[in-house]
Design a protein around this motif. Structure first.
Motif, mmCIF file in Angstrom:
data_model
loop_
_atom_site.group_PDB
_atom_site.id
_atom_site.type_symbol
_atom_site.label_atom_id
_atom_site.label_comp_id
_atom_site.label_asym_id
_atom_site.label_seq_id
_atom_site.Cartn_x
_atom_site.Cartn_y
_atom_site.Cartn_z
ATOM 1 N N PRO A 95 -8.704 -6.760 22.980
ATOM 2 C CA PRO A 95 -8.764 -5.835 24.116
ATOM 3 C C PRO A 95 -9.419 -4.528 23.677
ATOM 4 C CG PRO A 95 -6.569 -5.849 23.176
ATOM 5 C CD PRO A 95 -7.336 -6.928 22.461
ATOM 6 N N PRO A 96 -9.866 -3.712 24.607
ATOM 7 C CA PRO A 96 -10.490 -2.435 24.215
ATOM 8 C C PRO A 96 -9.473 -1.483 23.600
ATOM 9 C CG PRO A 96 -10.191 -2.539 26.597
ATOM 10 C CD PRO A 96 -9.860 -3.902 26.072
ATOM 11 N N LEU A 97 -9.943 -0.708 22.643
ATOM 12 C CA LEU A 97 -9.118 0.368 22.102
ATOM 13 C C LEU A 97 -9.047 1.471 23.151
ATOM 14 C CD1 LEU A 97 -10.589 0.619 18.487
ATOM 15 C CD2 LEU A 97 -8.334 -0.283 19.122
ATOM 16 N N GLU A 98 -7.849 1.822 23.567
ATOM 17 C CA GLU A 98 -7.684 2.840 24.601
ATOM 18 C C GLU A 98 -7.843 4.238 24.002
ATOM 19 O OE1 GLU A 98 -7.379 2.284 27.754
ATOM 20 O OE2 GLU A 98 -6.922 0.126 27.812
ATOM 21 N N ILE A 99 -8.761 5.016 24.554
ATOM 22 C CA ILE A 99 -8.999 6.388 24.112
ATOM 23 C C ILE A 99 -8.375 7.333 25.136
ATOM 24 C CG2 ILE A 99 -10.730 8.065 23.392
ATOM 25 C CD1 ILE A 99 -10.742 5.506 21.747
ATOM 26 N N PRO A 100 -7.588 8.317 24.723
ATOM 27 C CA PRO A 100 -6.981 9.240 25.692
ATOM 28 C C PRO A 100 -8.029 9.921 26.562
ATOM 29 C CG PRO A 100 -6.008 9.534 23.515
ATOM 30 C CD PRO A 100 -7.184 8.613 23.340
ATOM 31 N N TRP A 101 -7.619 10.273 27.771
ATOM 32 C CA TRP A 101 -8.532 10.954 28.685
ATOM 33 C C TRP A 101 -8.828 12.369 28.223
ATOM 34 C CZ3 TRP A 101 -11.329 8.367 31.919
ATOM 35 C CH2 TRP A 101 -10.858 7.166 32.455
ATOM 36 N N GLN A 102 -7.902 12.972 27.508
ATOM 37 C CA GLN A 102 -8.117 14.320 27.022
ATOM 38 C C GLN A 102 -7.272 14.534 25.771
ATOM 39 O OE1 GLN A 102 -6.921 14.299 30.590
ATOM 40 N NE2 GLN A 102 -4.959 13.693 29.711
ATOM 41 N N GLY A 103 -7.554 15.594 25.063
ATOM 42 C CA GLY A 103 -6.792 15.917 23.868
ATOM 43 C C GLY A 103 -7.590 16.834 22.966
ATOM 44 N N GLU A 141 -3.700 8.922 39.192
ATOM 45 C CA GLU A 141 -3.393 7.542 38.799
ATOM 46 C C GLU A 141 -3.604 7.308 37.306
ATOM 47 O OE1 GLU A 141 -5.525 4.799 41.177
ATOM 48 O OE2 GLU A 141 -4.670 5.480 43.081
ATOM 49 N N THR A 142 -4.702 7.838 36.774
ATOM 50 C CA THR A 142 -5.012 7.577 35.364
ATOM 51 C C THR A 142 -4.395 8.601 34.425
ATOM 52 O OG1 THR A 142 -7.064 8.868 35.438
ATOM 53 C CG2 THR A 142 -7.201 6.543 36.050
ATOM 54 N N GLY A 143 -4.009 9.760 34.955
ATOM 55 C CA GLY A 143 -3.488 10.822 34.099
ATOM 56 C C GLY A 143 -4.567 11.727 33.545
ATOM 57 N N SER A 144 -5.778 11.614 34.061
ATOM 58 C CA SER A 144 -6.866 12.470 33.616
ATOM 59 C C SER A 144 -6.670 13.892 34.154
ATOM 60 C CB SER A 144 -8.207 11.908 34.097
ATOM 61 O OG SER A 144 -9.268 12.796 33.800
ATOM 62 N N LEU A 145 -6.818 14.883 33.288
ATOM 63 C CA LEU A 145 -6.667 16.288 33.671
ATOM 64 C C LEU A 145 -8.033 16.948 33.767
ATOM 65 C CD1 LEU A 145 -3.747 17.365 31.278
ATOM 66 C CD2 LEU A 145 -3.571 16.450 33.613
ATOM 67 N N ASN A 146 -8.144 17.937 34.667
ATOM 68 C CA ASN A 146 -9.391 18.690 34.699
ATOM 69 C C ASN A 146 -9.364 19.768 33.615
ATOM 70 O OD1 ASN A 146 -7.942 20.894 35.710
ATOM 71 N ND2 ASN A 146 -8.524 20.498 37.831
ATOM 72 N N ILE A 147 -10.427 20.540 33.517
ATOM 73 C CA ILE A 147 -10.566 21.505 32.433
ATOM 74 C C ILE A 147 -9.496 22.582 32.502
ATOM 75 C CG2 ILE A 147 -12.106 23.243 31.438
ATOM 76 C CD1 ILE A 147 -14.450 21.475 32.437
ATOM 77 N N SER A 148 -9.226 23.100 33.706
ATOM 78 C CA SER A 148 -8.199 24.131 33.854
ATOM 79 C C SER A 148 -6.847 23.637 33.369
ATOM 80 C CB SER A 148 -8.097 24.565 35.322
ATOM 81 O OG SER A 148 -9.260 25.241 35.736
ATOM 82 N N GLU A 149 -6.504 22.419 33.742
ATOM 83 C CA GLU A 149 -5.212 21.856 33.328
ATOM 84 C C GLU A 149 -5.145 21.680 31.814
ATOM 85 O OE1 GLU A 149 -4.226 19.237 37.346
ATOM 86 O OE2 GLU A 149 -5.669 18.484 35.878
#
Length: 561
Positions: free
Chosen positions: A136-144, A217-225
């Motif tokens: 399966p694909p290696l899951e990369i965090p949406w931000q960090g 849904e995905t937990g992706s945050l925008n830049i301000s967050e």
């Protein structure tokens, strides 16, 4: 098996690299490649007709609408198509099982080189009857928080990051906002070079990787967050500045238009009360295009206008997405530009701790280069720049700067006229400027020569071929250069120098700009720049802000105001 793919630009070189030598005979195109070339689009369509499997990462590029009927005909003919994209509507073109499209999309969303290798195994298992169970694909965090010294680590908290990199626990410190897609795809040479340039200036760096868009849904945050999560502690920012290397607005959320998104961005930036820098990384031009052309054109909206709406500053050209038009997507910085911008940021942040009484400021007023220039000092369409300038001086004095203030706008205007504190023109020869006290500084020609020699050779050659050997004729007396203006303690108020002519004449004999629009700025401009290191402009749309009616920033080898 013949596989034809049309992908995001950043994914294109990864797929070309990893699929080379695989079980698939591939034809791989980048979205931008086929969007900009009819012949490339025609070739891609022919390859899709002859393909056994088609992989499409659908975007909003215009060419998709143009080939929709063609793609529908391929679908009707029974072609195996995997079509994915951020908009769920795009998936309707797929002819494979929904689970396959979903699985492939996960590999692409986490588009590292390793995940593309795993994608090969997945496609072989599904379409070539390869019995091995694919990884399966290696899951990369949406931000960090990430760091060039260990690209595999993604930290979820500032505390974890500083524990691994204690050297960043120093001030001044900047947060560098970078694109998730650029980072995980390995197209991060600009970011890595820039972060190291900041560190070489002694700055602490917190590198924030973000997908830029809020998604519940995905937990992706925008830049301000991301900024709030990683840089606010105890209600206060732990950073002294922000550098945005992405074009998305910081406060962008679904449903908000650009104006409202800009308002959200301004709110968080105001709350943090730190400068926000946004260098320009061109998406539409290669470095060769930029060097040969007249500056930015298609990138002005995303690269300059929208960041300005947020309150970002210093839109200096930093890099592009390819070196030459023929290259694959490969982001590259202009040589030496990371270091130059890092030095500017360091100096800007140093103002925060510099005693107010030691700070110096220059306010530059607009001045029409032709037609009664003496009568047009401070002209600004629909604005009262003289009143604004006096108000700024008063505010600076209240802030503790060692500045003086004229009584009002009338006195400021009278001082300019009585002291002839302007560029030489019809009724203001340089002798009169000196006699009336309009010189803020007399610069020795040797001092200007030191600055002139720091300019790129191409800029020096162009100036000399146009204006002659420095220091030139304009505003020069007895071997010294007149820098006109009014001193108010540690503040100087001056008018912009003439850019395309020199001397008191206005009969066309000394005017270059009327006959040669691409003419470089006159020596009087570069001389003043060498003296006035920090400028706050008062007024709007003056001739030095956007010279030559061309795109900005200026191309390589020129240093226009």
């Amino acid at each position: 098996m013949r596989l034809t793919a049309v992908l995001w630009d950043s994914l294109h070189p990864l797929m070309v690299k990893t699929f080379s030598g695989s079980s698939f005979e591939t034809r791989i195109y980048a979205n931008r490649q086929v969007d900009n070339s009819e012949s490339a689009l025609e070739m891609a369509c022919r390859d899709m007709e002859n393909a056994d499997l088609i992989l499409l990462y659908r975007t909003t590029h215009g060419f998709w609408d143009a080939i929709d009927p063609f793609l529908e005909s391929l679908k009707a003919s029974g072609k195996r198509i995997i079509c994915v994209g951020q908009n769920p509507v795009f998936w309707a073109l797929s002819t494979v099982e929904p689970r396959i499209a979903a699985d492939v999309y996960r590999y692409l969303l986490n588009g590292t080189e390793e995940n593309f290798r795993r994608l090969i195994g997945y496609l072989e298992h599904e379409f070539l009857d390869e019995p091995a169970v694919p990884d399966p694909p290696l899951e990369i965090p949406w931000q960090g928080l990430v760091d060039p010294r260990s690209e595999k680590d993604v930290f979820d908290s500032l505390e974890e990051y500083l524990e691994s990199y204690p050297s960043e626990n120093r001030r001044p410190r900047v947060a560098v906002i970078i694109s998730r897609s650029a980072w995980i795809s390995g197209q991060n040479s600009i970011e890595k070079e820039f972060v190291e340039a900041l560190r070489s200036e002694g700055l602490g760096v917190i590198t924030i990787m973000t997908n830029s868009l809020h998604n519940e849904e995905t937990g992706s945050l925008n830049i301000s967050e991301c900024l709030i999560k990683h840089t606010i502690r105890g209600g206060e920012p732990v950073i002294d500045g922000i550098v945005k290397l992405v074009t998305f607005m910081a406060g962008k959320v679904p449903g908000l238009d650009q104006e409202d998104s800009a308002g959200e961005s301004s709110h968080i930036f105001t709350m943090m009360n730190v400068p926000v820098f946004q260098p320009v990384i061109s998406y539409n031009m290669s470095l060769d295009d930029w060097k040969a052309g007249d500056g930015l054109t298609e990138d002005l909206g995303w690269g300059m206008s929208m960041p300005e709406m947020e309150g970002c500053i210093d839109p200096i050209m930093l890099g592009a997405t390819r070196s030459s038009p023929e290259d694959l997507y490969e982001r590259v910085a202009i040589s030496g530009r990371c270091g130059l911008i890092a030095k500017r940021i360091k100096k800007r942040l140093a103002l925060k701790t510099k005693p107010a009484s030691e700070k110096k400021v220059v306010l530059i007023l607009n001045n029409s280069p032709c037609s009664s220039a003496e009568a047009n000092i401070g002209s600004a369409s629909g604005l009262d720049s003289m009143s604004s300038t006096v108000a700024i001086l008063r505010y600076l004095k209240e802030m503790g700067l060692s500045v003086e203030c004229p009584e009002g706008p009338e006195e400021l205007r009278d001082l300019f006229l009585s002291r002839k504190a302007m560029s030489e023109f019809r009724w203001t020869p340089k002798e009169e400027i000196l006699r009336c006290g309009g010189a803020a500084y007399m610069m020795p020609a040797s001092e200007y020569a030191e600055y002139f020699n720091t300019l790129p050779k191409s800029a020096r050659d162009k100036m000399i071929s146009t204006w002659g050997e420095p220091p030139g004729e304009s505003m020069v007396m007895d071997g010294s250069i007149i820098i006109s203006g009014l001193r108010f303690g540690n503040a100087i108020v001056a008018v912009q120098p003439k850019r395309g002519c020199f001397g008191p004449k206005c009969d066309g004999t000394v005017c270059k700009i009327l006959h040669d629009p691409p003419v470089p700025s006159a020596p009087s401009v570069s001389r003043r720049l060498s003296f006035l290191q920090r400028c706050v402009r008062s007024g709007c749309h003056h001739t030095h802000r956007n010279p030559r009616n061309r795109g900005v920033p200026a191309r390589q080898g020129h240093r226009y105001v």
